[in-house]
Design a protein around this motif. Structure first.
Motif: not given
Ligand SMILES: NC(=O)N[C@@H](CC(=O)O)C(=O)O
Ligand SMILES: [Zn+2]
Ligand SMILES: [Zn+2]
Length: 347
Positions: A214-217, A245-251, A256-265, A330-337
């Motif tokens: 979900p953190h890549y959605y 435009g980063t579109d950094s979008a904290p949730h 994010k980690e649920c049955g219908c997670g929000c969009a945003g990274i 807590a908000i998960t920070v983007f992991d570029p892998m």
């Protein structure tokens, strides 16, 4: 050590939210960025100049001590927006752009526009006074596949609108497809596009391979690899029509980690390190400054930042926090892998 010094960057698409989340995240942006276009999709949204004025004051009050940062305010375009209020907001210097969310396209967009005819008087006024329209470019028609929604939007909404009102300046935000890149490149004037950090790094596999992540959605959703490559080529080309435009979008994580997670990274903390990595990988470090510091102000007719930022490539990998802890959770920070080696060493 390899270093690069550029003008201080700006972020031309940012979600700061409000309250405890904003207090927790704002420093990640204001540490590195001089200015950011602030998205108006709060609950309730920022619809009038008075709303934007009050939101701007809350942003300035939340700014960490010693940080210099200028929020560039936007208004959420609705079918009830008053052209007089828009003009007054622009003339007072408070409003940098209007934001078009097709109703239902993304997070907190249910109050968005259903019928473009209803907002033509506002758009005509914007064209007359030179106020840009920032667009979330996806159709919401249920029949249209989510991976096709950007391309269909260009064909059925954006291009007809631009033909109807060629004087209107349009920013196609968070472009995610080759179709978007090609459309922007084909326009002679009055069209530009912002590109996020994460869409330069991930394709749709990041969301779906090996389990649902979900953190890549986010929306628009990451597309196939050839689209990512088109975005990379556009961003690293130096073409003045493309900027960050980063579109950094904290949730917070439970959203994010649920049955219908929000969009945003959430990419604000490591965006500059990720971008230096991307531009170096493509042999285009000399184009980084155009993408993050020059092309955006030129498009929005704002002065370039005079301050500078220096990034240095470290031998050891640079570690960013996995989570940003806020008063709301807590908000998960983007992991570029991949390991990051570039760090901002002076700003
Ligand atoms: N990008 C996203 O996935 N989400 C944004 C909304 C948006 O920019 O569409 C948000 O507000 O969370
Ligand atoms: Zn959007
Ligand atoms: Zn956004």
């Amino acid at each position: 050590m390899k270093t690069i010094t550029i003008r201080r960057p700006d972020d031309w698409h940012l979600h700061l939210r409000d309250g405890a989340v904003m207090e927790g995240v704002i420093g990640d942006t204001s540490l590195h960025f001089a200015r950011a276009i602030i998205m108006p999709n709060l609950v309730p949204p920022v619809v009038t100049t008075a709303d934007a004025q009050a939101y701007r004051q809350r942003i300035m009050a939340a700014l960490p001590q010693g940080h210099r940062f200028q929020p560039l305010m936007t208004l959420y375009l609705t079918e009830h927006t008053d052209p007089e209020d828009v003009e007054q907001g622009k003339r007072s210097g408070l409003i940098t752009a209007m934001k078009l969310y097709p109703a239902g396209a993304t997070t907190n967009s249910h109050g968005g526009v259903r019928d473009l005819d209803k907002v033509m008087p506002v758009l005509e006024r914007m064209a007359a006074i030179g106020l840009p329209l920032c667009v979330h470019g996806e159709v919401t028609t249920p029949e249209v596949d989510i991976f096709d929604r950007e391309a269909v939007f260009i064909e059925t909404v954006l291009d007809p609108l631009r033909r109807r009102l060629p004087e209107l300046k349009v920013t196609m935000e968070h472009v995610t497809t080759k179709d978007g890149v090609d459309y922007i490149k084909s326009a002679a004037s009055n069209l530009a596009g912002s590109i996020t950090t994460h869409h330069l790094i991930i394709n749709r596999n990041a969301i779906l391979v090996g389990g649902i992540r979900p953190h890549y959605y986010c929306l628009p959703v990451a597309k196939r690899e050839h689209h990512r490559l088109a975005l990379r080529a556009a961003a690293t080309s130096g073409d003045a029509r493309f900027f960050l435009g980063t579109d950094s979008a904290p949730h917070v994580d439970p959203s994010k980690e649920c049955g219908c997670g929000c969009a945003g990274i959430y990419t604000s903390p490591n965006t500059m390190s990720c971008l230096a990595h991307v531009f170096e990988q493509d042999g285009a470090l000399d184009k980084l400054e155009a993408f993050v510091s020059l092309n955006g102000p030129q498009w929005y007719a704002l002065p370039l930042n005079e301050e500078t930022m220096t990034l240095a490539k470290q031998d050891e990998a640079v570690h960013f926090p996995v989570k940003r802890h806020t008063g709301a959770g807590a908000i998960t920070v983007f992991d570029p892998m991949f390991p990051l080696h570039w760090a901002v060493v002076d700003q």
